[in-house]
Each structure stands twice: as structure tokens, then as C-alpha cells.
Scaffold this motif. Structure first.
Motif, PDB file in Angstrom:
ATOM      1  N   THR A 283      -6.049  -7.027   4.665  1.00  0.00           N
ATOM      2  CA  THR A 283      -6.300  -6.831   6.090  1.00  0.00           C
ATOM      3  C   THR A 283      -5.125  -6.097   6.711  1.00  0.00           C
ATOM      4  O   THR A 283      -3.966  -6.438   6.431  1.00  0.00           O
ATOM      5  N   ALA A 284      -5.406  -5.108   7.530  1.00  0.00           N
ATOM      6  CA  ALA A 284      -4.340  -4.363   8.196  1.00  0.00           C
ATOM      7  C   ALA A 284      -3.652  -5.264   9.216  1.00  0.00           C
ATOM      8  O   ALA A 284      -4.311  -5.848  10.080  1.00  0.00           O
ATOM      9  N   VAL A 285      -2.337  -5.369   9.116  1.00  0.00           N
ATOM     10  CA  VAL A 285      -1.564  -6.176  10.074  1.00  0.00           C
ATOM     11  C   VAL A 285      -0.952  -5.291  11.152  1.00  0.00           C
ATOM     12  O   VAL A 285      -0.276  -5.773  12.056  1.00  0.00           O
ATOM     13  N   ALA A 286      -1.201  -3.996  11.047  1.00  0.00           N
ATOM     14  CA  ALA A 286      -0.774  -3.021  12.056  1.00  0.00           C
ATOM     15  C   ALA A 286      -1.676  -1.804  11.931  1.00  0.00           C
ATOM     16  O   ALA A 286      -2.325  -1.607  10.893  1.00  0.00           O
ATOM     17  N   ASP A 287      -1.750  -0.999  12.969  1.00  0.00           N
ATOM     18  CA  ASP A 287      -2.480   0.263  12.862  1.00  0.00           C
ATOM     19  C   ASP A 287      -1.818   1.111  11.779  1.00  0.00           C
ATOM     20  O   ASP A 287      -0.592   1.302  11.779  1.00  0.00           O
ATOM     21  N   THR A 288      -2.617   1.623  10.848  1.00  0.00           N
ATOM     22  CA  THR A 288      -2.040   2.325   9.708  1.00  0.00           C
ATOM     23  C   THR A 288      -3.054   3.336   9.179  1.00  0.00           C
ATOM     24  O   THR A 288      -4.076   3.612   9.834  1.00  0.00           O
ATOM     25  N   GLN A 289      -2.798   3.873   8.011  1.00  0.00           N
ATOM     26  CA  GLN A 289      -3.757   4.756   7.373  1.00  0.00           C
ATOM     27  C   GLN A 289      -3.563   4.715   5.859  1.00  0.00           C
ATOM     28  O   GLN A 289      -2.489   4.397   5.364  1.00  0.00           O
ATOM     29  N   VAL A 290      -4.637   5.038   5.147  1.00  0.00           N
ATOM     30  CA  VAL A 290      -4.613   5.179   3.689  1.00  0.00           C
ATOM     31  C   VAL A 290      -5.336   6.469   3.348  1.00  0.00           C
ATOM     32  O   VAL A 290      -6.475   6.685   3.799  1.00  0.00           O
ATOM     33  N   ALA A 291      -4.681   7.327   2.605  1.00  0.00           N
ATOM     34  CA  ALA A 291      -5.250   8.626   2.221  1.00  0.00           C
ATOM     35  C   ALA A 291      -5.729   9.407   3.442  1.00  0.00           C
ATOM     36  O   ALA A 291      -6.763  10.083   3.403  1.00  0.00           O
ATOM     37  N   GLY A 292      -4.992   9.264   4.531  1.00  0.00           N
ATOM     38  CA  GLY A 292      -5.323   9.984   5.753  1.00  0.00           C
ATOM     39  C   GLY A 292      -6.409   9.363   6.598  1.00  0.00           C
ATOM     40  O   GLY A 292      -6.747   9.888   7.671  1.00  0.00           O
ATOM     41  N   VAL A 293      -6.961   8.245   6.174  1.00  0.00           N
ATOM     42  CA  VAL A 293      -8.024   7.565   6.924  1.00  0.00           C
ATOM     43  C   VAL A 293      -7.393   6.513   7.832  1.00  0.00           C
ATOM     44  O   VAL A 293      -6.730   5.586   7.347  1.00  0.00           O
ATOM     45  N   PRO A 294      -7.571   6.606   9.153  1.00  0.00           N
ATOM     46  CA  PRO A 294      -6.998   5.605  10.058  1.00  0.00           C
ATOM     47  C   PRO A 294      -7.655   4.241   9.858  1.00  0.00           C
ATOM     48  O   PRO A 294      -8.881   4.138   9.756  1.00  0.00           O
ATOM     49  N   ILE A 295      -6.830   3.214   9.812  1.00  0.00           N
ATOM     50  CA  ILE A 295      -7.324   1.842   9.685  1.00  0.00           C
ATOM     51  C   ILE A 295      -6.627   1.015  10.755  1.00  0.00           C
ATOM     52  O   ILE A 295      -5.400   0.906  10.764  1.00  0.00           O
ATOM     53  N   ALA A 296      -7.419   0.445  11.634  1.00  0.00           N
ATOM     54  CA  ALA A 296      -6.868  -0.278  12.775  1.00  0.00           C
ATOM     55  C   ALA A 296      -6.443  -1.686  12.376  1.00  0.00           C
ATOM     56  O   ALA A 296      -6.978  -2.277  11.430  1.00  0.00           O
ATOM     57  N   GLN A 297      -5.473  -2.213  13.114  1.00  0.00           N
ATOM     58  CA  GLN A 297      -5.041  -3.590  12.890  1.00  0.00           C
ATOM     59  C   GLN A 297      -6.246  -4.531  12.929  1.00  0.00           C
ATOM     60  O   GLN A 297      -7.093  -4.448  13.809  1.00  0.00           O
ATOM     61  N   GLY A 298      -6.334  -5.393  11.937  1.00  0.00           N
ATOM     62  CA  GLY A 298      -7.439  -6.350  11.845  1.00  0.00           C
ATOM     63  C   GLY A 298      -8.575  -5.901  10.965  1.00  0.00           C
ATOM     64  O   GLY A 298      -9.397  -6.720  10.542  1.00  0.00           O
ATOM     65  N   GLN A 299      -8.656  -4.589  10.666  1.00  0.00           N
ATOM     66  CA  GLN A 299      -9.713  -4.114   9.776  1.00  0.00           C
ATOM     67  C   GLN A 299      -9.351  -4.409   8.324  1.00  0.00           C
ATOM     68  O   GLN A 299      -8.182  -4.452   7.947  1.00  0.00           O
ATOM     69  N   LYS A 300     -10.390  -4.593   7.528  1.00  0.00           N
ATOM     70  CA  LYS A 300     -10.194  -4.948   6.121  1.00  0.00           C
ATOM     71  C   LYS A 300     -10.435  -3.749   5.207  1.00  0.00           C
ATOM     72  O   LYS A 300     -11.206  -2.855   5.541  1.00  0.00           O
ATOM     73  N   ILE A 301      -9.778  -3.809   4.053  1.00  0.00           N
ATOM     74  CA  ILE A 301      -9.992  -2.800   3.019  1.00  0.00           C
ATOM     75  C   ILE A 301     -10.058  -3.506   1.676  1.00  0.00           C
ATOM     76  O   ILE A 301      -9.251  -4.410   1.404  1.00  0.00           O
TER      77      ILE A 301
END
Length: 389
Positions: A283-301
Motif C-alpha cells: 500500500t502506498a504510504v505517500a503519493d508516489t509512482q512506479v514505472a512512471g505511473v502515479p500511485i496515490a497514498q492509500g492505493q494498493k499495488i
């Protein structure tokens, strides 16, 4: 997005074409049904697992009155926590699984493998050999009677089925009962060890201090259950998956029999080729990105470990080939980052000992029949029937 139906029998039998199609789409894709991103490539999985922007954030199962013990077992153990709780809990158990300590256990593990294979005359090698070996090893380490291994295995499987996508109410009910019974069993063992200390890890955990902070009873129970679960589930599946692959590739089996490849090197390919753990969730604990894809805090991967282990950009044109001499072999079977499997050194010793013993005793082993477990995240065989020609 390429269809990903993890309950489809065809996918369970061979998920790798579907995973390859996902990798071809993008390093990170969105899964509507799960409501999360999927990391499909070796680079995306590695970046996610190593990033401090992602963590293991536990969300309780509902209903709480039924799942209370399941939730307690998870929220009080190191795998579902981030620092500082994770750091404290991991420090308490890390010594028992350090490489030096585990290497001193190797003769004992090898002797146990030989003892078990002595009584094997053909049939289901999972039930007679692969399952008892790691359960006995972790039971001895913790100070739990080997005779209870059937219950330990049954409870463990019921709980870990919760990790599969699309959890049903029947799965939750079975896991809740298993968690209640497993926890009560561990509390009894802890109570006994408090009065009768031994040379075992549970006794050590009872007495251990980490920065002056004693393990609570719930943390102690959750830690022991985690070690009993994680200490054998992946090991059983890794052995079964690798053995089937080796026997389905006679040229590779002959390399083992003729000692043309090192057992330690071969064991890493057993872990890579058909990964026993196919998915790690973060789970993202901060706004971030992986491989250029934005992932917001709280979203899962979800990190698709089996997909990463077949990534052609890392393993080349032979990524889908079973190669027991593959070296280097940068698979991600034990995870990466702060949640790298604390038991990896012991799992490697067990796998190496089990492979070497079977090859030495049964060089003419033949595969007769297999029964897959009806799960994907925890990928393995319920039964592997073999005979010696």
C-alpha cells in the motif's frame, strides 16, 4: 487489460502465458476487479518492494466478531507491520534465522531428510516427504512437538487461503476456526515453556528484550503462528513445483543425477521457474509512482512475483526455460526490501537438502501423476505421485 481470472482452472494450471501478456501491456496495469495496480515486470516489482513509499498496511477482515483472532494474528506480527513495530519484532527473531546459525543446522536438516526418505517407497512424495520436512524443522526450532505436524499444517493452510483473491465466506469461516485453534495451541505451548524453559526459540522469545520492550502475549502468539506458517508453506510448494519441473525435463534431472550442476544453484531455479508465492501486496504510504505511473497514498499495488521471475529483459530468451545451471539467478522469490523473508537462509538449506537427498536415493525417479492446489497466490501441488524405475 488482459483478462486475469485467478480462479480459472487453465490459469491455475499454467498462469505464465497470461502473466507474459500482462508484462507486454505495461510494467504497471490497473485491475478493476481488485481495485489495485499490478506490477508485472522485474523492474516494477523490485522498485515497489524496495521503495519506502510502500508498506504492508493491514486491513482487518470483517465481521470482527468472527475474525477477531485472525485479525489479531496479523496485526501483531512483523509481516503486517512497518517500522518501528516491524523493526522491533524482526530483531527478536532474526538471530534464529541468521546464516551462520542456519548453516550449523544443515547436518540436522540433512539427517532429517534422509530419515524421511528412508521410509519412502513411492507414491505421494508431498505428503510423505515434502510436507513433514520443513514442519519438523520449524517445530524443532520453536520447541513444538513433531507429532502435532498434521494439525499445524491444517491450521496453516486454512489461514493462508485468505490471501487468495475473491475470498469467500466459507474461506473466512474456516480461517477463523483455524486461527482460534492455532492460537489456543500456541498459548498452551507458551504457558508450558514459561514453567519449563528449553533450548528453543519460544523460550528465547519469552525471555527476549528488544530495547527494553518485552513482547506482549498477543505479539508472541502471532509471531509463533507466523513462523510456523511461513516456515513451511513456501518450502513445501517450492519443493513440489521444482520437482515436477525437473522430472518433466529429463535433461535437467540428469544434470542433477550426474552432479553436473551445483545443488545450491539448482535450488535457485526451483524457486524461480514456478514461484511458490505469486503475489505480494503493498500500500502506498505517500503519493508516489512506479514505472512512471502515479500511485496515490492509500492505493494498493500487487507485485506479481511469478511474472517478475519470467521477465525476458532480466532472464533473456531462456526466461521460460527450466535451467538448473542458471547463474546468476536474480529471482524475487523471497521478496526484497525490509520485508525480505527472514527465513530465507533456512528455506534454502531445507530445499538444498531435500533435493540432494531425493536425487541421491532415487536417481531413476519418474513422475506418475500430480494434483494441483486450487489456488494461485500460494502455488503448489496437493499431491505428486512418483515411482522409482
Amino acid at each position: 487489460m488482459t483478462a486475469l481470472d485467478t480462479a480459472d482452472p487453465g490459469f491455475i494450471d499454467d498462469p505464465y502465458p497470461t502473466l507474459a501478456a500482462l508484462r507486454a501491456e505495461a510494467p504497471v496495469v490497473w485491475h478493476d476487479g481488485w481495485g489495485m495496480f499490478l506490477a508485472t515486470t522485474h523492474a516494477a516489482v523490485t522498485d515497489t518492494l524496495k521503495s519506502r513509499d510502500f508498506g504492508r498496511i493491514w486491513s482487518d477482515f470483517e465481521p470482527e466478531d468472527q475474525m477477531a483472532q485472525v485479525n489479531s494474528l496479523h496485526r501483531n506480527q512483523l509481516m503486517e507491520n512497518e517500522p518501528p513495530a516491524h523493526t522491533r519484532l524482526r530483531r527478536l527473531v532474526a538471530g534464529a534465522f541468521g546464516r551462520g546459525h542456519v548453516e550449523r543446522m544443515r547436518p540436522r536438516v540433512t539427517a532429517l531428510a534422509e530419515e524421511l526418505i528412508d521410509s519412502f517407497e513411492g507414491g505421494d512424495i508431498i505428503a510423505q516427504y515434502a510436507e513433514p520436512l520443513p514442519v519438523f524443522v520449524i517445530a524443532d526450532l520453536l520447541g513444538v512437538p513433531r507429532t502435532d505436524h498434521a494439525d499445524l499444517r491444517r491450521w496453516s493452510q486454512a489461514i493462508v487461503h485468505l490471501y487468495e483473491p475473491g475470498t469467500t465466506q466459507a474461506t473466512k469461516t474456516a480461517a477463523a476456526q483455524a486461527a482460534d485453534e492455532f492460537s489456543a495451541y500456541v498459548r498452551d505451548v507458551v504457558a508450558f515453556r514459561e514453567q519449563h524453559p528449553g533450548d528453543d526459540l519460544i523460550t528465547g522469545l519469552i525471555a527476549e528484550r528488544a530495547e527494553g520492550d518485552r513482547l506482549s502475549e498477543d505479539e508472541l502468539v502471532a509471531t509463533v503462528v507466523l513462523l510456523l506458517n511461513a516456515g513451511h508453506e513456501a518450502s513445501v510448494n517450492a519443493f513440489g513445483n521444482g520437482l515436477v519441473a525437473a522430472l518433466q525435463h529429463p535433461d535437467q534431472w540428469r544434470r542433477l543425477v550426474r552432479a553436473e550442476t551445483d545443488i545450491a544453484v539448482a535450488a535457485e531455479e526451483w524457486l524461480r521457474f514456478d514461484a511458490p508465492l505469486q503475489l505480494f501486496e503493498r500500500t502506498a504510504v505517500a503519493d508516489t509512482q512506479v514505472a512512471g505511473v502515479p500511485i496515490a497514498q492509500g492505493q494498493k499495488i500487487a507485485c506479481l512475483m511469478g511474472s517478475a521471475n519470467r521477465d525476458e529483459t532480466v532472464f533473456g530468451e531462456s526466461a521460460n526455460r527450466f535451467d538448473l545451471g542458471r547463474d546468476p539467478n536474480p529471482h524475487v522469490g523471497f521478496g526484497l526490501g525490509r520485508h525480505f523473508c527472514v527465513g530465507a537462509p533456512l528455506a534454502r538449506v531445507e530445499l538444498q537438502a531435500s533435493i540432494a537427498t531425493v536425487v541421491r536415493r532415487f536417481p531413476a525417479l519418474r513422475l506418475e501423476a500430480t494434483t494441483r492446489r486450487p489456488t494461485w497466490v500460494l502455488r503448489g501441488y496437493e499431491a505428486v505421485e512418483v515411482f522409482s524405475a
